[in-house]
Design an enzyme around this catalytic site. Sequence first.
Site, PDB file in Angstrom:
ATOM      1  N   GLU A  65       0.817  -1.213   0.000  1.00 53.38           N
ATOM      2  CA  GLU A  65       0.000   0.000   0.000  1.00 53.38           C
ATOM      3  C   GLU A  65       0.852   1.265   0.000  1.00 53.38           C
ATOM      4  O   GLU A  65       0.520   2.249  -0.664  1.00 53.38           O
ATOM      5  CB  GLU A  65      -0.950  -0.004   1.209  1.00 53.38           C
ATOM      6  CG  GLU A  65      -2.081  -0.999   1.126  1.00 53.38           C
ATOM      7  CD  GLU A  65      -1.692  -2.414   1.544  1.00 53.38           C
ATOM      8  OE1 GLU A  65      -2.557  -3.313   1.497  1.00 53.38           O
ATOM      9  OE2 GLU A  65      -0.500  -2.616   1.915  1.00 53.38           O
ATOM     10  N   HIS A 134     -11.052  -6.176   9.608  1.00 57.98           N
ATOM     11  CA  HIS A 134     -11.669  -6.014   8.291  1.00 57.98           C
ATOM     12  C   HIS A 134     -13.086  -5.441   8.377  1.00 57.98           C
ATOM     13  O   HIS A 134     -13.856  -5.584   7.429  1.00 57.98           O
ATOM     14  CB  HIS A 134     -11.743  -7.361   7.560  1.00 57.98           C
ATOM     15  CG  HIS A 134     -10.423  -7.963   7.211  1.00 57.98           C
ATOM     16  ND1 HIS A 134      -9.630  -8.593   8.140  1.00 57.98           N
ATOM     17  CD2 HIS A 134      -9.744  -8.031   6.041  1.00 57.98           C
ATOM     18  CE1 HIS A 134      -8.521  -9.034   7.552  1.00 57.98           C
ATOM     19  NE2 HIS A 134      -8.573  -8.700   6.280  1.00 57.98           N
TER      20      HIS A 134
END
Length: 340
Positions: A65, A134
């Site tokens: 990322e 998540h």
Amino acid sequence: METAKKRVLTGNKAMAEAISQEMERDPNVFVLGEDIGKYGGIFGSTQGLIEKFGPERVLDTPISETAFIGAAIGAAAEGMRPISELMFVDFFGVCMDQIYNHMAKIPYMSGGNVKLPMVLMTAVGGGYRDAGQHSQTLYATFAHMPGMKVVAPSNPYDLKGMMVSAIRDDNPVVFMFHKSLQGLGWMEQLDAAVDNVPEDSYTVPLNKAKVVREGKDVTIVGIQMMTHYAVEAAERLAKEGIEAEVIDLRSLAPIDKDTIIESVKKTHRLLIVDEDYLSYGMTAEVSAIIAEEAFFEMEAPISRLAIPDVPIPYSGVLEDFVIPGPNKIYEQVKKMMAEA
């Protein structure tokens, strides 16, 4: 005379169409991130793009990322308009230096000489048993930091219109889409994940809340799924003679103070419902706005519903307990009206 048939899209298809139309309109627009190519994004937000535009404009990246968000920042600084997907907002920790020390600050620290017209889109939200790493929304984490616009659309129409606006904006925009509102086949199918979406390109402003239900007795401010739950609770309350006005916040930064204040001046009661954590969150920010600017309009204390200050549980029973739903909203409003 025959009425024209309205076109219906799911949230993910509305997002993908917005990106596709902007890529057709502007050759400087491109997409990069993990699994956004052939796979179409794990939440479907880039479906069909690689087939249409090829791998040079739809870049599947390694799992780094920091690298691909940094690449997007560099491309934006050079005049391109990248759209980078951070797969889950929960993953922000590994790339926050790029997001906040670079993406958000470079325009300011360059005295406005360097613009970063980029979109960082990311999936938020729980409700489908994916545990603490998540399932977060983290709205307030990003809205708290100056230098970025932060939006959270709650339906396919706004997902398309706000994505078009975000891509065209000269500022960095954090575009939060809720997993449950994407309309994916492997998730629970919700009516809220489907909407009438025009085929033509259109924009929805990035700085305006929306009154989605008129009412006179109490204002309920929601974000994404909480807006839909608030409407559901409001319909139940209406059967008992309580008319709730529901506001979809939509834009977290900048926040639309005027719409909230105007509503509270009419209803004199306020409940804020958030899928983020209770402490230091959006519920506190909206409460402070009313406390500072419309305190003497209130006929009851401001009320808040949000996730307790615990990680999102994996257990379905516990997850349902911590995430506010229609029943909790209904009960809270009933309590507010009884105490008034």
